[in-house]
Write a protein that holds these residues in place. Structure first.
Motif, PDB file in Angstrom:
ATOM      1  N   UNK A 170     -68.558 -12.553 -74.339  1.00  0.00           N
ATOM      2  CA  UNK A 170     -69.358 -12.597 -73.126  1.00  0.00           C
ATOM      3  C   UNK A 170     -70.766 -13.124 -73.311  1.00  0.00           C
ATOM      4  N   UNK A 171     -71.158 -13.476 -74.533  1.00  0.00           N
ATOM      5  CA  UNK A 171     -72.511 -13.972 -74.793  1.00  0.00           C
ATOM      6  C   UNK A 171     -72.717 -15.400 -74.304  1.00  0.00           C
ATOM      7  N   UNK A 172     -73.969 -15.725 -74.013  1.00  0.00           N
ATOM      8  CA  UNK A 172     -74.425 -17.109 -73.888  1.00  0.00           C
ATOM      9  C   UNK A 172     -74.896 -17.542 -75.267  1.00  0.00           C
ATOM     10  N   UNK A 173     -74.345 -18.629 -75.784  1.00  0.00           N
ATOM     11  CA  UNK A 173     -74.763 -19.155 -77.082  1.00  0.00           C
ATOM     12  C   UNK A 173     -75.781 -20.263 -76.852  1.00  0.00           C
ATOM     13  N   UNK A 174     -76.981 -20.104 -77.434  1.00  0.00           N
ATOM     14  CA  UNK A 174     -78.034 -21.107 -77.308  1.00  0.00           C
ATOM     15  C   UNK A 174     -78.025 -21.972 -78.562  1.00  0.00           C
ATOM     16  N   UNK A 175     -77.750 -23.248 -78.398  1.00  0.00           N
ATOM     17  CA  UNK A 175     -77.641 -24.166 -79.534  1.00  0.00           C
ATOM     18  C   UNK A 175     -79.015 -24.708 -79.899  1.00  0.00           C
ATOM     19  N   UNK A 176     -79.727 -23.970 -80.747  1.00  0.00           N
ATOM     20  CA  UNK A 176     -81.058 -24.385 -81.177  1.00  0.00           C
ATOM     21  C   UNK A 176     -80.967 -25.399 -82.307  1.00  0.00           C
ATOM     22  N   UNK A 177     -81.962 -26.251 -82.383  1.00  0.00           N
ATOM     23  CA  UNK A 177     -82.031 -27.239 -83.456  1.00  0.00           C
ATOM     24  C   UNK A 177     -83.143 -26.847 -84.420  1.00  0.00           C
ATOM     25  N   UNK A 178     -82.755 -26.539 -85.639  1.00  0.00           N
ATOM     26  CA  UNK A 178     -83.718 -26.207 -86.679  1.00  0.00           C
ATOM     27  C   UNK A 178     -83.333 -26.908 -87.948  1.00  0.00           C
ATOM     28  N   UNK A 179     -83.295 -26.182 -89.051  1.00  0.00           N
ATOM     29  CA  UNK A 179     -82.819 -26.760 -90.304  1.00  0.00           C
ATOM     30  C   UNK A 179     -81.379 -27.237 -90.144  1.00  0.00           C
ATOM     31  N   UNK A 180     -80.629 -26.531 -89.279  1.00  0.00           N
ATOM     32  CA  UNK A 180     -79.267 -26.946 -88.946  1.00  0.00           C
ATOM     33  C   UNK A 180     -79.156 -27.003 -87.424  1.00  0.00           C
ATOM     34  N   UNK A 181     -78.313 -27.864 -86.924  1.00  0.00           N
ATOM     35  CA  UNK A 181     -78.155 -28.060 -85.487  1.00  0.00           C
ATOM     36  C   UNK A 181     -77.152 -27.053 -84.937  1.00  0.00           C
ATOM     37  N   UNK A 182     -77.630 -26.202 -84.010  1.00  0.00           N
ATOM     38  CA  UNK A 182     -76.772 -25.183 -83.437  1.00  0.00           C
ATOM     39  C   UNK A 182     -75.562 -25.733 -82.712  1.00  0.00           C
ATOM     40  N   UNK A 183     -75.636 -26.996 -82.252  1.00  0.00           N
ATOM     41  CA  UNK A 183     -74.483 -27.586 -81.578  1.00  0.00           C
ATOM     42  C   UNK A 183     -73.258 -27.637 -82.501  1.00  0.00           C
ATOM     43  N   UNK A 184     -73.504 -27.715 -83.802  1.00  0.00           N
ATOM     44  CA  UNK A 184     -72.409 -27.778 -84.763  1.00  0.00           C
ATOM     45  C   UNK A 184     -71.658 -26.448 -84.868  1.00  0.00           C
ATOM     46  N   UNK A 185     -72.241 -25.389 -84.319  1.00  0.00           N
ATOM     47  CA  UNK A 185     -71.643 -24.060 -84.443  1.00  0.00           C
ATOM     48  C   UNK A 185     -71.169 -23.516 -83.097  1.00  0.00           C
ATOM     49  N   UNK A 186     -71.235 -24.364 -82.062  1.00  0.00           N
ATOM     50  CA  UNK A 186     -70.807 -23.920 -80.739  1.00  0.00           C
ATOM     51  C   UNK A 186     -69.328 -23.553 -80.730  1.00  0.00           C
ATOM     52  N   UNK A 187     -68.513 -24.325 -81.413  1.00  0.00           N
ATOM     53  CA  UNK A 187     -67.078 -24.030 -81.449  1.00  0.00           C
ATOM     54  C   UNK A 187     -66.813 -22.656 -82.047  1.00  0.00           C
ATOM     55  N   UNK A 188     -67.559 -22.307 -83.091  1.00  0.00           N
ATOM     56  CA  UNK A 188     -67.408 -20.984 -83.710  1.00  0.00           C
ATOM     57  C   UNK A 188     -67.844 -19.886 -82.747  1.00  0.00           C
ATOM     58  N   UNK A 189     -68.916 -20.147 -81.990  1.00  0.00           N
ATOM     59  CA  UNK A 189     -69.383 -19.166 -81.016  1.00  0.00           C
ATOM     60  C   UNK A 189     -68.346 -18.949 -79.920  1.00  0.00           C
ATOM     61  N   UNK A 190     -67.740 -20.031 -79.429  1.00  0.00           N
ATOM     62  CA  UNK A 190     -66.696 -19.897 -78.419  1.00  0.00           C
ATOM     63  C   UNK A 190     -65.485 -19.162 -78.982  1.00  0.00           C
ATOM     64  N   UNK A 191     -65.153 -19.430 -80.223  1.00  0.00           N
ATOM     65  CA  UNK A 191     -64.025 -18.737 -80.857  1.00  0.00           C
ATOM     66  C   UNK A 191     -64.281 -17.240 -80.964  1.00  0.00           C
ATOM     67  N   UNK A 192     -65.575 -16.871 -81.088  1.00  0.00           N
ATOM     68  CA  UNK A 192     -65.946 -15.453 -81.172  1.00  0.00           C
ATOM     69  C   UNK A 192     -66.050 -14.802 -79.796  1.00  0.00           C
ATOM     70  N   UNK A 193     -65.869 -15.592 -78.734  1.00  0.00           N
ATOM     71  CA  UNK A 193     -65.850 -15.005 -77.402  1.00  0.00           C
ATOM     72  C   UNK A 193     -66.996 -15.372 -76.498  1.00  0.00           C
ATOM     73  N   UNK A 231     -77.070 -12.731 -74.936  1.00  0.00           N
ATOM     74  CA  UNK A 231     -77.539 -14.042 -75.398  1.00  0.00           C
ATOM     75  C   UNK A 231     -77.698 -14.000 -76.908  1.00  0.00           C
ATOM     76  N   UNK A 232     -77.304 -15.071 -77.583  1.00  0.00           N
ATOM     77  CA  UNK A 232     -77.511 -15.191 -79.016  1.00  0.00           C
ATOM     78  C   UNK A 232     -77.701 -16.652 -79.379  1.00  0.00           C
ATOM     79  N   UNK A 233     -78.316 -16.898 -80.529  1.00  0.00           N
ATOM     80  CA  UNK A 233     -78.392 -18.257 -81.058  1.00  0.00           C
ATOM     81  C   UNK A 233     -77.693 -18.345 -82.407  1.00  0.00           C
ATOM     82  N   UNK A 234     -77.090 -17.240 -82.840  1.00  0.00           N
ATOM     83  CA  UNK A 234     -76.416 -17.173 -84.136  1.00  0.00           C
ATOM     84  C   UNK A 234     -74.922 -17.023 -83.893  1.00  0.00           C
ATOM     85  N   UNK A 235     -74.158 -18.029 -84.251  1.00  0.00           N
ATOM     86  CA  UNK A 235     -72.713 -17.987 -83.998  1.00  0.00           C
ATOM     87  C   UNK A 235     -72.048 -16.817 -84.712  1.00  0.00           C
ATOM     88  N   UNK A 236     -72.615 -16.390 -85.849  1.00  0.00           N
ATOM     89  CA  UNK A 236     -72.022 -15.273 -86.593  1.00  0.00           C
ATOM     90  C   UNK A 236     -72.277 -13.930 -85.923  1.00  0.00           C
TER      91      UNK A 236
END
Length: 471
Positions: free
Chosen positions: A41-64, A31-36
């Motif tokens: 095989x990770x679960x990406x959690x799209x947290x909303x903070x200073x930046x919206x994690x949903x905007x980085x979901x595509x990058x997380x999927x690209x990383x696997x 599990x991670x919340x950081x697309x970088x």
């Protein structure tokens, strides 16, 4: 063979968080919340903070990433979608992880100083006793604690969690989430005091609130030597916990009798529940006398045999930025660098000075300290910075270099013969690294992470080749 069982299936995630699967079923190995930092095989959690994690979901999927936990479907892969905030969903996943493994013995660690090192020392003992899990880095806040819980593998027997705070009311909810069988307060001091109207008393009460989350019959491990020990003890009693104490007084369950640094670390003489102990440490800092007893009590409460605990302490070495020692082979001659650059406060400063003062130096060598500002001290900042002069003199340190507006207060009150360079920032001092040290010196770098003491430590290490030395 490695356990092929997934950490979570999408069906388990959806059930735990009350979400709905959008897309194909998936299995998550992490599990991670950081697309970088996403691993395959990770679960990406799209947290909303200073930046919206949903905007980085595509990058997380690209990383696997295998899937995502979101408020809405996103492109790139399958999602478990929740209506509520994704942080609440992460918390629910953490609690579900705890509940699906009721056999796991859990510990929790807080304190003004030493949380991360003590947590990792406990983890070292848990690892020797069987499959174990722990916080990584300083994952001790409202995100780090549920994330660490949710990452707990199915086959774990024991786990330990670091719990921190920046403001009142943060520790108790996190402790209740972990529901530990043993919890400790390493020490109490003037850290984050700008957030507390009543200063250290407020800090003590907040740290003591870790006992509110203890499981029934849990152990409250507390430092009996701190000024607010009565606050800790009262909180443990209110929580219905079993108080166990470490300290130097005869009434302590774990009593420190003697601490002797040596070339390999240190030797500790103590009593544990009346049993005499004499054991080695791979740490030389004086604060490790008390830390080691805290670790032993926590491991005892988590059903780790004493022999296993002592073996772990004998091998547990300083973490990066928290006392790690290296010999730097500079062109003009070698010197020893002690890197304490990760964090600082008045308590850890005094302990560091004492430890540096006890270190041997070669003929002509000096004990030098480089200090950057201590942060989050509120209106006590000036007095606490100036107050470091006494412990420096008492420790017999030879030279003090400083950086930052807070440390200018210290620089001005130091005896002239100990006063080294002062610069506005750590970056400026780092640029003059070669002038801070001489062959044969032992030089310690210490400061709050936000005042960038690590820049000086890195610059000093860069003066030559470094070999990891004694702790």
């Amino acid at each position: 063979m490695p356990d092929a069982t997934p950490l979570w299936t999408s069906a388990e995630i959806a059930s735990a968080v009350g979400g709905t699967l959008s897309g194909a079923p998936f299995e998550a190995a992490g599990i991670t919340y950081n697309s970088r930092e996403t691993a395959p095989g990770d679960l990406f959690v799209a947290l909303k903070g200073a930046r919206d994690g949903h905007d980085f979901a595509a990058a997380a999927f690209a990383a696997g990433a295998a899937g995502a936990l979101t408020n809405r479907p996103v492109e790139g892969g399958p999602c478990v979608v929740v209506e509520e905030d994704t942080l609440k969903a992460l918390e629910a996943l953490g609690v579900a992880s705890r509940e699906r493994a009721p056999h796991v013995r859990r510990g929790a660690v807080t304190g003004s100083v030493g949380k991360t090192s003590v947590t990792q020392a406990i983890k070292a003992g848990l690892d020797l006793a069987g499959p174990a899990h722990a916080s990584i880095k300083s994952y001790n806040n409202h995100i780090g604690v549920p994330l660490t819980l949710a990452r707990m593998p199915r086959g774990v027997e024991r786990a330990v969690f670091e719990i921190g705070m920046n403001a009142p009311g943060e520790i108790a909810p996190l402790s209740r989430m972990v529901r530990p069988h043993a919890a400790c307060v390493t020490t109490v001091g003037p850290v984050h005091i700008e957030a507390f109207a009543n200063g250290e008393a407020g800090v003590a009460a907040e740290k003591a609130s870790i006992f509110e989350g203890l499981a029934e019959g849990g152990a409250a491990v507390l430092n009996g030597d701190v000024a607010f020990a009565v606050v800790l003890d009262a909180a443990a009693c209110r929580a219905g916990a079993r108080p166990v104490t470490f300290g130097t007084s005869a009434g302590s369950d774990a009593r420190l009798i003697d601490f002797r640094p040596n070339g390999q670390g240190a030797r500790v003489k103590a009593e544990l529940f009346g049993r005499p102990l004499d054991f080695p440490l791979a740490q030389s800092g004086f604060h490790w006398g008390m830390n080691s007893l805290c670790v032993l009590l926590m491991l005892d409460a988590l059903d780790v045999p004493l022999e296993t605990s002592l073996a772990a302490l004998a091998e547990f070495r300083p973490l990066a930025g928290r006392g790690q020692s290296t010999v730097v082979h500079a062109p003009g001659g070698a010197f020893t660098l002690v890197d304490e650059s990760y964090n600082a406060n008045p308590l850890s400063m005094a302990a560091g000075f004492r430890s540096l003062g006890a270190r041997p130096v070669t003929a002509g060598g000096r004990r030098v300290v480089v200090l950057t500002d201590m942060l989050e001290l509120g209106d006590q900042s000036r007095a606490l910075h100036e107050g470091l002069a006494g412990p420096i003199v008492e420790a017999g340190l030879d030279l003090v270099h400083t950086a930052g507006p807070g440390m200018k207060r210290l620089h001005d009150v130091l005896p002239p013969d100990r006063r080294g360079l002062w610069r506005e920032s750590a970056a400026e001092l780092a640029a003059e690294a070669a002038t801070l040290v001489a062959p044969g010196d032992v030089i310690m770098v210490k400061g709050s992470n936000g005042s960038r003491a690590s820049l000086v430590a890195k610059a000093l290490a860069g003066l030559g080749q470094a070999d990891e030395g004694a702790a």
